[in-house]
Design a protein around this motif. Structure first.
Motif, PDB file in Angstrom:
ATOM      1  N   PHE A  31     -73.246  58.367 -83.244  1.00 39.91           N
ATOM      2  CA  PHE A  31     -73.888  57.055 -83.393  1.00 39.91           C
ATOM      3  C   PHE A  31     -75.315  57.189 -83.923  1.00 39.91           C
ATOM      4  N   LEU A  32     -76.074  58.138 -83.378  1.00 37.28           N
ATOM      5  CA  LEU A  32     -77.467  58.279 -83.803  1.00 37.28           C
ATOM      6  C   LEU A  32     -77.581  58.753 -85.239  1.00 37.28           C
ATOM      7  N   ASN A  33     -76.545  59.407 -85.767  1.00 33.70           N
ATOM      8  CA  ASN A  33     -76.583  59.862 -87.157  1.00 33.70           C
ATOM      9  C   ASN A  33     -76.219  58.769 -88.146  1.00 33.70           C
ATOM     10  N   GLN A  34     -75.811  57.590 -87.653  1.00 34.82           N
ATOM     11  CA  GLN A  34     -75.509  56.487 -88.551  1.00 34.82           C
ATOM     12  C   GLN A  34     -76.804  55.881 -89.100  1.00 34.82           C
ATOM     13  N   PRO A  35     -76.771  55.356 -90.312  1.00 34.96           N
ATOM     14  CA  PRO A  35     -78.005  54.815 -90.921  1.00 34.96           C
ATOM     15  C   PRO A  35     -78.354  53.430 -90.390  1.00 34.96           C
ATOM     16  N   ASN A  36     -78.696  53.363 -89.112  1.00 36.68           N
ATOM     17  CA  ASN A  36     -79.080  52.095 -88.498  1.00 36.68           C
ATOM     18  C   ASN A  36     -80.596  51.974 -88.435  1.00 36.68           C
ATOM     19  N   GLU A  37     -81.049  50.746 -88.307  1.00 34.03           N
ATOM     20  CA  GLU A  37     -82.479  50.529 -88.076  1.00 34.03           C
ATOM     21  C   GLU A  37     -82.839  50.996 -86.672  1.00 34.03           C
TER      22      GLU A  37
ATOM     23  N   GLY B  79     -68.045  64.590 -74.510  1.00 38.56           N
ATOM     24  CA  GLY B  79     -67.643  63.387 -75.232  1.00 38.56           C
ATOM     25  C   GLY B  79     -68.799  62.421 -75.401  1.00 38.56           C
ATOM     26  N   ALA B  80     -69.584  62.260 -74.321  1.00 34.66           N
ATOM     27  CA  ALA B  80     -70.745  61.371 -74.406  1.00 34.66           C
ATOM     28  C   ALA B  80     -71.758  61.884 -75.415  1.00 34.66           C
ATOM     29  N   LEU B  81     -72.014  63.210 -75.389  1.00 40.54           N
ATOM     30  CA  LEU B  81     -72.962  63.783 -76.348  1.00 40.54           C
ATOM     31  C   LEU B  81     -72.451  63.634 -77.780  1.00 40.54           C
ATOM     32  N   TYR B  82     -71.157  63.896 -77.992  1.00 42.84           N
ATOM     33  CA  TYR B  82     -70.608  63.780 -79.342  1.00 42.84           C
ATOM     34  C   TYR B  82     -70.664  62.338 -79.827  1.00 42.84           C
ATOM     35  N   ASP B  83     -70.261  61.405 -78.962  1.00 47.39           N
ATOM     36  CA  ASP B  83     -70.288  59.990 -79.341  1.00 47.39           C
ATOM     37  C   ASP B  83     -71.713  59.542 -79.640  1.00 47.39           C
TER      38      ASP B  83
END
Length: 645
Positions: A281-287, A273-277
Motif C-alpha cells: 500500500f505504501l508503495n502506491q503513488p498516493n498523496e 501479511g500485515a507488513l507485506y500488505d
C-alpha cells in the motif's frame, strides 16, 4: 559427539557375553580334542596289536619250517637244510624278541594286559628252553624226534597268545566304535547346545531389542525392555530404557508444543501479511494524506483500535501537526490540530520512543487531554522515523485496557518505520520534481533569453528608431524600418513555435527515431534547408525516455543554431546506437571562430544549454567550426553512462 560409557554401566568380565562364548567354545574344544585323542590312541593300539597278531601267528609257521628243514636233513643229507634251519631259528628269535619289547615305529606291541604278557612269557620260555635246544641238537645229528614232541605244545601256546591278542583287540575295537558313537552324540548335542545358547544369548535379545525399536518407531513410548542379564545386551536394554524415558518425557507435551508453535507461526504469518500488505500500500503513488489515512485504517483494523492519529513534526521540531485522525471527534481534531511536542503523550513518544498506557484513568493527565473524555482507556504511541530521523508519531486509542505482546509492539514499531520511509520517499520525490522543474525552468529561461529576448530587444530598438523617424516625418527611414520590424516579428514567431514544439516533446521507450524524423521534417519545412538523416535503425538497446528526451533537445538546439546563424544550404545528421550512442550534426554554413566566440562577453546561450543537457545524461559534447567551413556538433554517450531502459 562420541561419549564414553561409564565404568559402572559396563558389564563385569565374568558377565560379559564374550566371556561366556569363549568359555563354552573352549570347553567344547577340550571335549572334542579329548575324544579325538582317545580314538587316535585306540586306533594306534589296534594297529600295534594287529602287528603283534601277525608276528605271533608267524611263530607257528617258523616253528613248523624248522621241523621241515630238520626232516629234510635226514632225507637229503647236506649242510643246506641245516643252515636253513639255523636261519629260521634266528628269525624266530628276532620275532620273539620284537614281540617282547615292542616296536612303536611299525607300530607293533603287545596289549598291556597281564594275562597276555604272561602268555608271551610262557611262549618265550618254551621256545628258548625246549624248542631251541632240541632244534640245535637235531641239526648236530641227534634227530628231530625231541623237537617234534615239544612242537605241538609250542604251537598251542602260540595259538593261545594269538587268540588272547585278538580278544584284546576285539574289545578295543568295540571301545573305539563306542567312542566314535559317543563323539557323534557329543557333536550333535554340542551343536544343539551352541544353537540354543546362541539363540538364548544373542538372537533372542536382538529380536527383543528389534521389537522394542519397532514399537518405539510406532510412537509407543511406554515400551520398556526387561533387564534380566548383566552382559552387553543387559547394558543395551538399560540404555534403551533410558532413551525411552527421555523420549517419553520429550514427547509427553509435544502436542502442547505443536499448538504453541502453530500459534507462533500463525502470528508470524499475520505479521508478515500485515507488513507485506502495508508495504504494498505504501508503495502506491498516493498523496501523503491519503497514504496516511490508509495506513491508519489498516493498523486500526489489525489491532482492533477504536481511534487513531498520525502527527508529523514541523521543520523546527517544536510542534506536532495532525495529518489525519480516525475514530475521534471533530472537537478532538480541532483541539489537538497543532500541539507543542512536549505538551502531549504523542510528543513524548516522538522524543523518547514508544509509549504504552494501559489505563489512562489511573495516571495524571493534562487538562487538555481529550482521549479519556471520549471514552478511551488504552493508548499506544509509536515513532514515525526514516533511518535515524524522527518524522513524527502515530497513536492508537482503545476503549479497553491496553495489552500488547512484545511481538505486537515490535510489529507496530516496524510499521512506524515503514510509514517513515514512505513519507521520506514522498518528500524526496517532491524535492526531485521541484529540482527538475527548476532546472527545466532555467533551461527554458536561457532559451527564451537566447532567442525571444534578443529578438524583442532588437524590435524594441527598431521601434524607438521608428518612433523618432515618425516624429521627424522621415518617410524614407520609416519605409526602411518596417521590413526590419516585420522580419524581427517573423523571427520571434519562429522562435516561439520552435520553443513550444520543444517543450511539448514527450518520448516513450523506442520513440527516439520517430521523434528525430518529425523534428527533421519540421525543420526542413520551416527553413527550406536540405536535410540528410543517416541512422542505423537504432537497432541497439534503446535509451531510457529521459536520455532520449535530452538527445532530442540537443538536436533541436543544434538545428535552431543552424537556422539562426549558419546561413547553411545543407545539414547532415548521423545517429549510431551500438555499444555507445553517437549523434553527429554538421552544416555547410559560414561557420565561426571558436576562439572569438569564447572570448565574447555575450556568449551564445545555446551552446551552454547543450553542454548542460549533455552533462545531465553523463555524455560528452564536442563543438567544432571554422570560419567559412561550416560547424559540427558531436554527442557521445558511452556504454558506461547508459541507463537501463
Amino acid at each position: 559427539m562420541n561419549e564414553t560409557i561409564p565404568l559402572s554401566e559396563r558389564p563385569a568380565v565374568r558377565d560379559r557375553l564374550s566371556t561366556r562364548i569363549i568359555a563354552s567354545s573352549v570347553v567344547a574344544l577340550v571335549v572334542v580334542l579329548s575324544m579325538i585323542v582317545w580314538t587316535l590312541w585306540l586306533s594306534w593300539q589296534l594297529e600295534g596289536a594287529g602287528g603283534a597278531i601277525n608276528d605271533a601267528g608267524s611263530l607257528r609257521m617258523r616253528a613248523n619250517l624248522v621241523a621241515v628243514e630238520l626232516a629234510k636233513m635226514h632225507v637229503l643229507p647236506g649242510g643246506v637244510h641245516a643252515q636253513r634251519a639255523r636261519d629260521q631259528i634266528t628269525i624266530q628269535d628276532g620275532i620273539l624278541a620284537q614281540l617282547a619289547r615292542g616296536n612303536p615305529a611299525r607300530p607293533l606291541f603287545l596289549p598291556a594286559d597281564p594275562a597276555v604278557l604272561a602268555q608271551m612269557d610262557e611262549v618265550l620260555r618254551i621256545w628258548r628252553q625246549d624248542m631251541t635246544p632240541t632244534a640245535l641238537k637235531a641239526i648236530e645229528g641227534a634227530g628231530s624226534d625231541a623237537y617234534l614232541r615239544v612242537l605241538p605244545e609250542f604251537v598251542f601256546q602260540a595259538d593261545k597268545l594269538v587268540r588272547m591278542i585278538e580278544a584284546d583287540s576285539s574289545s578295543k575295537t568295540s571301545l573305539l566304535r563306542l567312542s566314535q558313537s559317543v563323539l557323534i552324540v557329543i557333536a550333535c548335542i554340542g551343536t544343539l547346545t551352541m544353537i540354543y545358547l546362541l539363540y538364548l544369548w544373542i538372537i533372542f535379545p536382538v529380536l527383543r531389542l528389534g521389537e522394542g525399536l519397532r514399537r518405539m518407531a510406532a510412537r509407543e513410548f511406554r515400551v520398556r525392555l526387561p533387564v534380566d542379564t548383566h552382559d552387553e545386551f543387559g547394558a543395551l536394554a538399560t540404555g534403551f530404557n533410558k532413551m525411552a524415558d527421555e523420549l517419553e518425557g520429550l514427547y509427553g507435551d509435544l502436542e502442547a508444543r505443536v499448538v504453541e508453535k502453530t500459534a507462533q507461526l500463525a502470528a508470524q504469518n499475520r505479521e508478515l501479511g500485515a507488513l507485506y500488505d502495508m508495504a504494498a500500500f505504501l508503495n502506491q503513488p498516493n498523496e501523503i494524506e491519503e497514504m496516511c489515512r490508509g495506513f491508519l485504517d489498516r493498523v486500526m483494523r489489525q489491532f482492533n483500535a477504536g481511534g487513531g492519529t498520525i502527527r508529523t513534526l514541523d521543520p523546527t521540531g517544536e510542534n506536532l501537526n495532525m495529518v489525519v485522525s480516525r475514530g475521534l471527534s471533530d472537537a478532538h481534531g480541532r483541539a489537538e490540530h497543532c500541539m507543542k511536542a512536549d505538551g502531549c503523550f504523542c510528543g513524548a513518544a516522538t522524543r523518547s520512543g514508544g509509549l504504552f498506557i494501559q489505563d489512562v484513568h489511573n495516571i495524571p493527565v493534562p487538562d487538555q487531554f481529550q482521549c479519556s473524555e471520549e471514552g478511551f482507556r488504552g493508548l499506544a504511541v509509536f515513532r514515525i522515523q526514516a533511518q535515524k530521523e524522527v518524522l513524527g508519531s502515530y497513536s492508537l486509542h482503545f476503549v479497553h485496557k491496553l495489552a500488547f505482546s512484545a511481538d505486537e509492539r515490535h510489529l507496530l514499531e516496524t510499521l512506524g518505520q515503514h510509514l517513515g520511509v514512505a513519507l521520506e520517499n514522498r518528500r524526496l520525490s517532491a524535492q526531485a520534481r521541484q529540482l527538475a522543474m527548476v532546472q527545466e525552468r532555467s533551461l527554458m529561461a536561457q532559451g527564451l533569453h537566447d532567442s525571444i529576448a534578443q529578438s524583442l530587444n532588437f524590435l524594441n530598438l527598431q521601434l524607438q528608431l521608428l518612433d523618432q523617424a515618425a516624429a521627424r516625418s522621415d518617410l524614407a527611414e520609416i519605409n526602411g524600418l518596417v521590413p526590419l520590424l516585420r522580419a524581427g516579428v517573423d523571427e520571434s514567431y519562429q522562435d516561439v513555435r520552435e520553443l513550444l514544439g520543444n517543450f511539448r516533446s514527450r518520448l516513450g521507450q523506442g520513440d527516439l527515431l520517430s521523434a528525430v524524423e518529425a523534428t527533421v521534417s519540421r525543420f526542413r519545412r520551416q527553413s527550406g534547408i536540405e536535410m540528410m538523416l543517416i541512422t542505423d535503425g537504432l537497432a541497439g538497446a534503446p535509451l531510457p525516455p529521459e536520455q532520449q528526451l535530452q538527445v532530442l533537445f540537443i538536436l533541436q538546439e543544434a538545428l535552431s543554431n543552424v537556422r539562426k546563424h549558419s546561413h547553411a544550404s545543407r545539414v547532415e545528421i548521423k545517429i549510431e546506437n551500438r555499444h555507445d550512442f553517437r549523434l553527429y550534426v554538421s552544416d555547410d554554413g559560414v561557420g565561426y571562430d571558436p576562439e572569438e566566440v569564447a572570448s565574447r562577453t555575450d556568449e551564445h546561450f545555446g551552446r551552454r544549454i547543450m553542454h548542460e543537457r549533455a552533462q545531465r545524461m553523463q555524455a560528452s559534447l564536442e563543438l567544432q567550426a571554422r570560419p567559412g567551413g561550416g560547424a559540427s556538433v558531436t554527442l557521445l554517450l558511452p556504454a558506461s553512462a547508459r541507463q537501463a531502459a
